[in-house]
Design a protein around this motif. Structure first.
Motif, PDB file in Angstrom:
ATOM      1  N   ILE A 265       0.880  -1.131  -0.093  1.00 41.77           N
ATOM      2  CA  ILE A 265      -0.074  -0.051   0.064  1.00 41.77           C
ATOM      3  C   ILE A 265       0.871   1.344  -0.148  1.00 41.77           C
ATOM      4  O   ILE A 265       1.961   1.446   0.893  1.00 41.77           O
ATOM      5  N   PRO A 266       0.622   2.351  -0.937  1.00 40.16           N
ATOM      6  CA  PRO A 266       1.701   3.067  -0.993  1.00 40.16           C
ATOM      7  C   PRO A 266       1.484   4.221   0.359  1.00 40.16           C
ATOM      8  O   PRO A 266       0.822   4.204   1.139  1.00 40.16           O
ATOM      9  N   LEU A 267       2.688   4.747   0.456  1.00 37.14           N
ATOM     10  CA  LEU A 267       2.938   5.843   1.402  1.00 37.14           C
ATOM     11  C   LEU A 267       2.101   6.881   1.198  1.00 37.14           C
ATOM     12  O   LEU A 267       1.626   7.316   0.246  1.00 37.14           O
ATOM     13  N   TRP A 268       1.770   7.467   2.384  1.00 33.18           N
ATOM     14  CA  TRP A 268       0.611   8.702   2.428  1.00 33.18           C
ATOM     15  C   TRP A 268       1.063   9.801   1.431  1.00 33.18           C
ATOM     16  O   TRP A 268       0.111  10.175   0.618  1.00 33.18           O
ATOM     17  N   ASN A 269       2.422  10.227   1.396  1.00 29.85           N
ATOM     18  CA  ASN A 269       2.867  11.227   0.923  1.00 29.85           C
ATOM     19  C   ASN A 269       2.890  10.981  -0.871  1.00 29.85           C
ATOM     20  O   ASN A 269       2.836  11.805  -1.690  1.00 29.85           O
ATOM     21  N   GLU A 270       3.087   9.641  -0.959  1.00 29.23           N
ATOM     22  CA  GLU A 270       3.310   9.431  -2.372  1.00 29.23           C
ATOM     23  C   GLU A 270       1.906   9.328  -3.085  1.00 29.23           C
ATOM     24  O   GLU A 270       1.665   9.615  -4.119  1.00 29.23           O
ATOM     25  N   GLU A 271       1.128   8.746  -2.374  1.00 28.82           N
ATOM     26  CA  GLU A 271      -0.416   8.791  -2.894  1.00 28.82           C
ATOM     27  C   GLU A 271      -0.983  10.054  -2.767  1.00 28.82           C
ATOM     28  O   GLU A 271      -1.759  10.395  -3.804  1.00 28.82           O
ATOM     29  N   LEU A 272      -0.455  10.932  -2.133  1.00 29.57           N
ATOM     30  CA  LEU A 272      -1.095  12.388  -2.194  1.00 29.57           C
ATOM     31  C   LEU A 272      -0.800  12.968  -3.401  1.00 29.57           C
ATOM     32  O   LEU A 272      -1.340  13.761  -4.095  1.00 29.57           O
ATOM     33  N   LYS A 273       0.676  12.827  -3.789  1.00 28.47           N
ATOM     34  CA  LYS A 273       1.034  13.408  -5.130  1.00 28.47           C
ATOM     35  C   LYS A 273       0.524  13.036  -6.137  1.00 28.47           C
ATOM     36  O   LYS A 273      -0.264  13.623  -7.192  1.00 28.47           O
ATOM     37  N   LEU A 274      -0.140  11.631  -6.361  1.00 29.85           N
ATOM     38  CA  LEU A 274      -0.825  10.958  -7.236  1.00 29.85           C
ATOM     39  C   LEU A 274      -2.315  11.596  -7.312  1.00 29.85           C
ATOM     40  O   LEU A 274      -2.787  11.893  -8.381  1.00 29.85           O
ATOM     41  N   MET A 275      -2.945  11.627  -6.083  1.00 33.31           N
ATOM     42  CA  MET A 275      -4.308  12.233  -6.017  1.00 33.31           C
ATOM     43  C   MET A 275      -4.277  13.683  -6.508  1.00 33.31           C
ATOM     44  O   MET A 275      -5.004  14.197  -7.168  1.00 33.31           O
ATOM     45  N   VAL A 276      -3.245  14.277  -6.241  1.00 36.14           N
ATOM     46  CA  VAL A 276      -3.291  15.682  -6.616  1.00 36.14           C
ATOM     47  C   VAL A 276      -2.791  15.985  -7.988  1.00 36.14           C
ATOM     48  O   VAL A 276      -3.863  16.812  -8.907  1.00 36.14           O
ATOM     49  N   ARG A 277      -2.204  15.217  -8.476  1.00 35.89           N
ATOM     50  CA  ARG A 277      -1.873  15.352  -9.994  1.00 35.89           C
ATOM     51  C   ARG A 277      -2.953  14.631 -10.929  1.00 35.89           C
ATOM     52  O   ARG A 277      -3.288  15.180 -11.708  1.00 35.89           O
ATOM     53  N   GLU A 278      -3.400  13.406 -10.411  1.00 34.67           N
ATOM     54  CA  GLU A 278      -4.478  12.910 -11.417  1.00 34.67           C
ATOM     55  C   GLU A 278      -6.059  13.031 -11.186  1.00 34.67           C
ATOM     56  O   GLU A 278      -6.383  13.077 -11.920  1.00 34.67           O
ATOM     57  N   MET A 279      -6.170  13.357  -9.868  1.00 35.39           N
ATOM     58  CA  MET A 279      -7.710  13.907  -9.580  1.00 35.39           C
ATOM     59  C   MET A 279      -7.834  15.051  -9.210  1.00 35.39           C
ATOM     60  O   MET A 279      -8.949  15.556  -9.086  1.00 35.39           O
ATOM     61  N   ASP A 280      -6.746  16.072  -9.190  1.00 38.17           N
ATOM     62  CA  ASP A 280      -7.008  17.573  -8.917  1.00 38.17           C
ATOM     63  C   ASP A 280      -7.594  17.720  -7.715  1.00 38.17           C
ATOM     64  O   ASP A 280      -8.655  18.528  -7.576  1.00 38.17           O
ATOM     65  N   ILE A 281      -7.473  16.880  -6.616  1.00 38.75           N
ATOM     66  CA  ILE A 281      -7.951  17.341  -5.322  1.00 38.75           C
ATOM     67  C   ILE A 281      -7.537  18.613  -4.630  1.00 38.75           C
ATOM     68  O   ILE A 281      -6.584  19.023  -4.913  1.00 38.75           O
TER      69      ILE A 281
END
Length: 281
Positions: A265-281
């Motif tokens: 399961i990804p680290l919280w900060n790695e997942e956060l980067k993906l969520m900001v980039r891919e889902m524009d949260i």
């Protein structure tokens, strides 16, 4: 496989809906307005009509501070409503997926919380969620309870949305530096939930991204990714004088579910980067 989703307007339910739409999975989403889980007769009637194989319960009362002043609202949804789902799932032999919280713990452990640790909630919200867990465990054999923490995704029901609002209105932000947990994306929760269902898991698991952070660290990382330049002042939890007491340390270990599913399961900060980039949260 047919899925029935309760609480369809919430951020987690919306993530399930997005996934199911892309995968052509048969499902029926129901909002609180369409079906209130506190109404047992209506729950039974909908289940009779739709005949789902799995119910995913994303309905929850999660206004932590309001729950402290008006606990009956929290208990009616998080305890009575969950009990209604358990009764219905038992009667019609349906698998139930339910989400609980890190707030079932008091924050005194000086290590990651595991599924074997005894809960001791500090507030009415945590109590109501813990009682919901209790009713499921004592009613059903076929269920999954996932304790999640600091959930964020698309929508307005999470800390990051509030942080954006605060940043737009203030030049300086005060964020707690002494409150720790695990920021966890809706995408991670959906992916792990569906893997667990596919492998036929049952029981209670902690489902979070990996690692941990303070609210201060989480806020700094998020605003940095969003390229928002604000002064973030490291405040203390006690500075905010909120009605409901929160655990200062509610960091849960995801090792049990990771090991069983043989997945990282990804680290919280790695997942956060993906969520900001891919889902524009």
């Amino acid at each position: 496989m047919k899925y029935l989703i309760f609480g369809s307007k919430g951020q987690l339910a919306q993530e399930f809906i997005n996934f199911f739409e892309k995968s052509s999975i048969q499902y029926k989403p129901l909002s609180k307005e369409e079906l209130d889980v506190r109404d047992l007769d209506k729950v039974v009637n909908v289940v009779k009509e739709y005949k789902p194989d799995v119910i995913i319960n994303c309905s929850a009362y999660n206004q932590v501070d309001r729950a402290q002043s008006f606990p009956e609202e929290a208990f009616s949804v998080n305890t009575l409503g969950v009990s209604n789902l358990g009764i219905t799932c038992k009667e019609f032999k349906i698998f139930l997926v339910h989400y609980s919280t890190d707030y079932v713990f008091d924050g005194t452990k000086q290590d990651f919380y595991t599924e074997e640790d005894l809960p001791n909630p500090l507030n009415k919200y945590g109590e109501s969620k813990l009682l919901g867990e209790f009713f499921i465990k004592n009613t059903l054999e076929n269920y999954l309870i996932f304790r999640v923490s600091w959930v964020y995704g698309k929508g307005k029901q999470n800390f990051l949305y509030k942080l954006n609002q605060w940043a737009a209105a203030n030049s300086m932000l005060k964020i707690a530096v002494d409150e720790f947990s695990v920021p966890t994306s809706t995408r991670t929760i959906v992916e792990i939930t569906l893997k667990a269902l596919k492998q036929g898991l049952t029981g209670l698991y902690h489902l979070t991204n990996s690692g941990y952070a303070s609210r201060y660290e989480w806020s700094k990382e998020y605003l940095k990714l969003k390229q928002v330049d604000k002064l973030i002042y490291p405040a203390y939890q006690s500075d905010f004088n909120l009605p409901a007491k929160r655990p200062k340390w509610s960091v849960m270990s995801n090792q049990k579910i990771s090991k069983i599913l043989n997945t990282d399961i990804p680290l919280w900060n790695e997942e956060l980067k993906l969520m900001v980039r891919e889902m524009d949260i």
